[in-house]
Design an enzyme around this catalytic site. Structure first.
Site, PDB file in Angstrom:
ATOM      1  N   LYS A   1      32.155  43.825  41.988  1.00  0.00           N
ATOM      2  CA  LYS A   1      32.427  44.643  40.805  1.00  0.00           C
ATOM      3  C   LYS A   1      31.593  45.910  40.862  1.00  0.00           C
ATOM      4  O   LYS A   1      30.430  45.877  41.281  1.00  0.00           O
ATOM      5  CB  LYS A   1      32.100  43.849  39.527  1.00  0.00           C
TER       6      LYS A   1
ATOM      7  N   LYS B   1      37.035  27.649  31.808  1.00  0.00           N
ATOM      8  CA  LYS B   1      36.467  28.362  32.961  1.00  0.00           C
ATOM      9  C   LYS B   1      34.952  28.453  32.805  1.00  0.00           C
ATOM     10  O   LYS B   1      34.447  29.026  31.835  1.00  0.00           O
ATOM     11  CB  LYS B   1      37.072  29.774  33.065  1.00  0.00           C
TER      12      LYS B   1
ATOM     13  N   ASP C   1      30.950  34.807  31.687  1.00  0.00           N
ATOM     14  CA  ASP C   1      32.238  34.406  32.265  1.00  0.00           C
ATOM     15  C   ASP C   1      32.424  32.883  32.234  1.00  0.00           C
ATOM     16  O   ASP C   1      33.421  32.362  32.722  1.00  0.00           O
ATOM     17  CB  ASP C   1      32.333  34.957  33.702  1.00  0.00           C
TER      18      ASP C   1
ATOM     19  N   ASP D   1      37.638  38.668  43.452  1.00  0.00           N
ATOM     20  CA  ASP D   1      37.261  38.816  42.045  1.00  0.00           C
ATOM     21  C   ASP D   1      38.262  38.121  41.110  1.00  0.00           C
ATOM     22  O   ASP D   1      38.003  37.969  39.929  1.00  0.00           O
ATOM     23  CB  ASP D   1      37.140  40.304  41.703  1.00  0.00           C
TER      24      ASP D   1
ATOM     25  N   GLU E   1      38.776  35.056  40.765  1.00  0.00           N
ATOM     26  CA  GLU E   1      38.247  33.743  41.145  1.00  0.00           C
ATOM     27  C   GLU E   1      38.470  32.673  40.091  1.00  0.00           C
ATOM     28  O   GLU E   1      38.577  31.492  40.400  1.00  0.00           O
ATOM     29  CB  GLU E   1      36.737  33.864  41.437  1.00  0.00           C
TER      30      GLU E   1
ATOM     31  N   ARG F   1      41.027  31.896  38.212  1.00  0.00           N
ATOM     32  CA  ARG F   1      42.288  31.156  38.375  1.00  0.00           C
ATOM     33  C   ARG F   1      42.192  30.165  39.531  1.00  0.00           C
ATOM     34  O   ARG F   1      42.853  29.127  39.518  1.00  0.00           O
ATOM     35  CB  ARG F   1      43.447  32.157  38.542  1.00  0.00           C
TER      36      ARG F   1
HETATM   37  N1  BES Z   1      35.890  37.458  34.737  1.00  0.00           N
HETATM   38  C1  BES Z   1      36.808  38.465  35.065  1.00  0.00           C
HETATM   39  C2  BES Z   1      37.657  38.932  33.882  1.00  0.00           C
HETATM   40  C3  BES Z   1      36.936  39.592  32.738  1.00  0.00           C
HETATM   41  C4  BES Z   1      36.870  40.969  32.626  1.00  0.00           C
HETATM   42  C5  BES Z   1      36.384  38.823  31.737  1.00  0.00           C
HETATM   43  C6  BES Z   1      36.236  41.549  31.561  1.00  0.00           C
HETATM   44  C7  BES Z   1      35.749  39.415  30.646  1.00  0.00           C
HETATM   45  C8  BES Z   1      35.676  40.776  30.554  1.00  0.00           C
HETATM   46  C9  BES Z   1      37.767  37.960  36.151  1.00  0.00           C
HETATM   47  O1  BES Z   1      37.240  37.049  37.038  1.00  0.00           O
HETATM   48  C10 BES Z   1      38.160  39.149  36.966  1.00  0.00           C
HETATM   49  O2  BES Z   1      37.304  39.705  37.602  1.00  0.00           O
HETATM   50  N2  BES Z   1      39.440  39.518  36.938  1.00  0.00           N
HETATM   51  C11 BES Z   1      39.925  40.635  37.664  1.00  0.00           C
HETATM   52  C12 BES Z   1      41.241  40.256  38.311  1.00  0.00           C
HETATM   53  C13 BES Z   1      41.744  41.266  39.303  1.00  0.00           C
HETATM   54  C14 BES Z   1      40.863  41.297  40.516  1.00  0.00           C
HETATM   55  C15 BES Z   1      43.158  40.879  39.693  1.00  0.00           C
HETATM   56  C16 BES Z   1      40.113  41.774  36.668  1.00  0.00           C
HETATM   57  O3  BES Z   1      40.483  41.515  35.524  1.00  0.00           O
HETATM   58  O4  BES Z   1      39.840  42.914  37.035  1.00  0.00           O
HETATM   59 ZN    ZN Z   2      35.659  35.930  36.334  1.00  0.00          ZN
HETATM   60 MG    MG Z   3      36.299  37.995  38.722  1.00  0.00          MG
END
Ligand code: BES
Ligand code: ZN
Ligand code: MG
Length: 491
Positions: free
Chosen positions: A263, A251, A274, A333, A335, A337
């Site tokens: 966020k 990723k 990320d 968010d 994104e 996947r």
């Molecule tokens: N990049 C984030 C996940 C992340 C969180 C990486 C903390 C490193 C540290 C990912 O894109 C994300 O925002 N995931 C969301 C998914 C949710 C919206 C279903 C999450 O984990 O809150």
């Molecule tokens: Zn992310």
């Molecule tokens: Mg995200």
């Protein structure tokens, strides 16, 4: 910094050099040198009182000693031993000492440990200080004192390649988002990798991504002023055979603002990291090429920025991924996947690798589940889960399994497309549902998904600088190294 090897018999002592003695609780220290042992014995009362994990620097007429208690001999564990090595290096660095010799002979029951010692020295010496007015202190030389010279020689070679690759990944990840955009990441990848033997790089630009109909990447990137890229690296380490053994997919989200589901609070901080999965893949393939491993690997890094603007993709959007499946965007968010969907299905369709490994900072939920000390691992080859885990234990990147059984699939069912990018049952099992989503794009191929959000940044008391850790790099290298053996289990 240079890491050198020194036979116990050639030891020299100077004022500028600290002599480092990790030692077991209750055992007196012996350096193998009579003169020196006399001086050390003057401090025996002092160091024997130290508890496990405690250290002390002591000065004598010709220089200084660092004594570090590493616990009981009968409880010797690789992980704790390597932690002691990292801590020693941090102590040397914090005290601004230029040269050090580490005495290891009495401490090494295990074969094959030298490479890991060197990796950990390099991991611990690293700091991300190039943006500071005064760049940080670096150690000049570390000597490893041992009588197992041949073994150590080999270990230093391998360990230096791996350690430097780890720090390459950390540099990429730590660089702020504005200076590590998709284009810049692609530029570094091409510059650093295309010069290596058996490696070829290629970058798909926006036009090509449109032609290929990678609707996931196009959707996520449309709110950003930065053009998305797909970075491809091909490593052909086998002499004749061109068939691809492994696909590595990372990723490469160069900044994740969350998009329109922006966020909040502090959760955006750190999101320049990320793209750590992409960095791990680039670093691993660098090491694999330098180690000349006899294997063929294809790497794919979708590099994209997730921004919120008048052009952003929206919750409710229906995106057509490369394999034709329609993704219902329920949250912008989630994104990572979505861009991985295109990369995974492209890798599978075009290259049919024997096995695919994706590495991604995918979910905050994985951190809730496992904390910060293990990578979350998912696989569709249930029967090989423990083999995959053992590779992690050996490499230093600990991975721990979570399920991705098909019965979870109904939780990401979509009303208007084929699959939704988040779950219907709010907030539960988020790491698993992300893995389930990816499972829709691998067409049943053997696959491992590593959610490295858990170990993306360092934690306290681990003998590592703040910021990115290079998590995943060592797992991928070890996997490539053992692939011939693993392959037998895939049949
Ligand atoms: N990049 C984030 C996940 C992340 C969180 C990486 C903390 C490193 C540290 C990912 O894109 C994300 O925002 N995931 C969301 C998914 C949710 C919206 C279903 C999450 O984990 O809150
Ligand atoms: Zn992310
Ligand atoms: Mg995200």
């Amino acid at each position: 910094m240079k890491i050198k090897l020194l036979a116990s018999t050639n030891l020299s002592v100077t004022k500028e050099k600290i002599l480092v003695f990790p030692f077991f609780s209750g055992e007196t220290i012996s350096s193998g040198n009579k003169e020196l042992d006399k001086k050390i014995s003057l401090f025996s009362d002092l160091y024997l009182k130290l508890d496990s994990g405690e250290f002390r620097i002591a000065f004598y007429d010709q220089g200084s000693f660092l004594f570090l208690n590493i616990g009981d001999r009968k409880n010797w564990k690789v992980k704790e031993f390597l932690l002691a090595i990292r801590k020693s290096v941090r102590i040397i660095k914090d005290n601004k000492i230029l040269n050090a010799s580490i005495f290891l002979d009495s401490l090494l029951p295990q074969e094959d440990i030298f490479s890991q010692i060197v990796e950990n020295i390099l991991l611990a010496e690293y700091d991300f200080s190039k943006y500071k007015k005064e760049s940080g202190f670096t150690i000049n030389n570390i000597e490893i004192i041992t009588s197992r010279l041949l073994e150590a020689q080999k270990g230093i070679k391998r360990g230096t390649v791996i350690g430097e690759s780890l720090n390459f990944a950390r540099d990429l990840s730590n660089t702020p988002g504005g200076e590590m955009t998709p284009s810049l990441l692609a530029t570094v990848a091409v510059k650093e990798l295309s010069k290596l033997k058996n490696l070829r790089t290629e970058v798909f630009n926006l036009k090509k991504i449109k032609e290929l109909k990678m609707g996931g990447i196009l959707g996520v990137s449309q709110g950003s002023a930065e053009e998305p890229k797909m970075i491809l690296v091909e490593y052909l380490g086998k002499k004749k055979d061109k068939k691809i053994d492994l696909a590595f997919i990372g990723k490469g989200l160069t900044f994740d603002s969350g998009g329109l589901n922006i966020k909040t609070g502090d959760s955006m901080l750190g999101m320049h990291m990320d793209m750590s999965g992409g960095a791990s893949v680039l670093a691993a393939i660098r090491a694999i090429a330098l180690l000349n491993l006899p294997i063929n690997i294809m790497c794919f890094i979708p590099a994209v920025e997730n921004m919120s603007s008048g052009n952003s993709y929206r919750p409710g959007d229906l995106l057509r991924a490369y394999n034709g499946k329609i993704i219902e965007v329920k949250n912008t968010d989630a994104e990572g996947r979505i861009i991985l969907a295109d990369a995974l299905s492209f890798a599978v369709k075009k290259y049919k690798p024997e096995l695919i490994i994706d590495v991604a900072t995918l979910t905050g939920a994985s951190v809730i589940a496992l904390g910060n000390r293990a990578i979350a691992m998912f696989t569709n080859k249930d029967e090989m889960e423990s083999d995959f885990r053992k590779i992690g234990d050996k490499s230093g990147d600990i991975v721990w399994p979570l399920p991705c059984w098909d019965e979870y699939q109904e939780e990401i069912a979509s009303s208007f497309g084929d699959v939704a990018n988040t779950g219907s049952n709010k907030g539960v099992g988020g790491a698993i549902l992300a893995a389930m989503f990816l499972k829709n794009f691998i067409d049943g191929h053997p696959w491992i998904h590593l959610d490295i959000a858990t170990t993306m940044t360092s934690i306290e008391n681990q003998g590592m600088a703040k910021g990115a850790t290079g998590t995943g790099v060592r797992y991928l290298i070890q996997f490539a190294q053992e692939f011939e053996e693993i392959k037998k289990g895939l049949k």
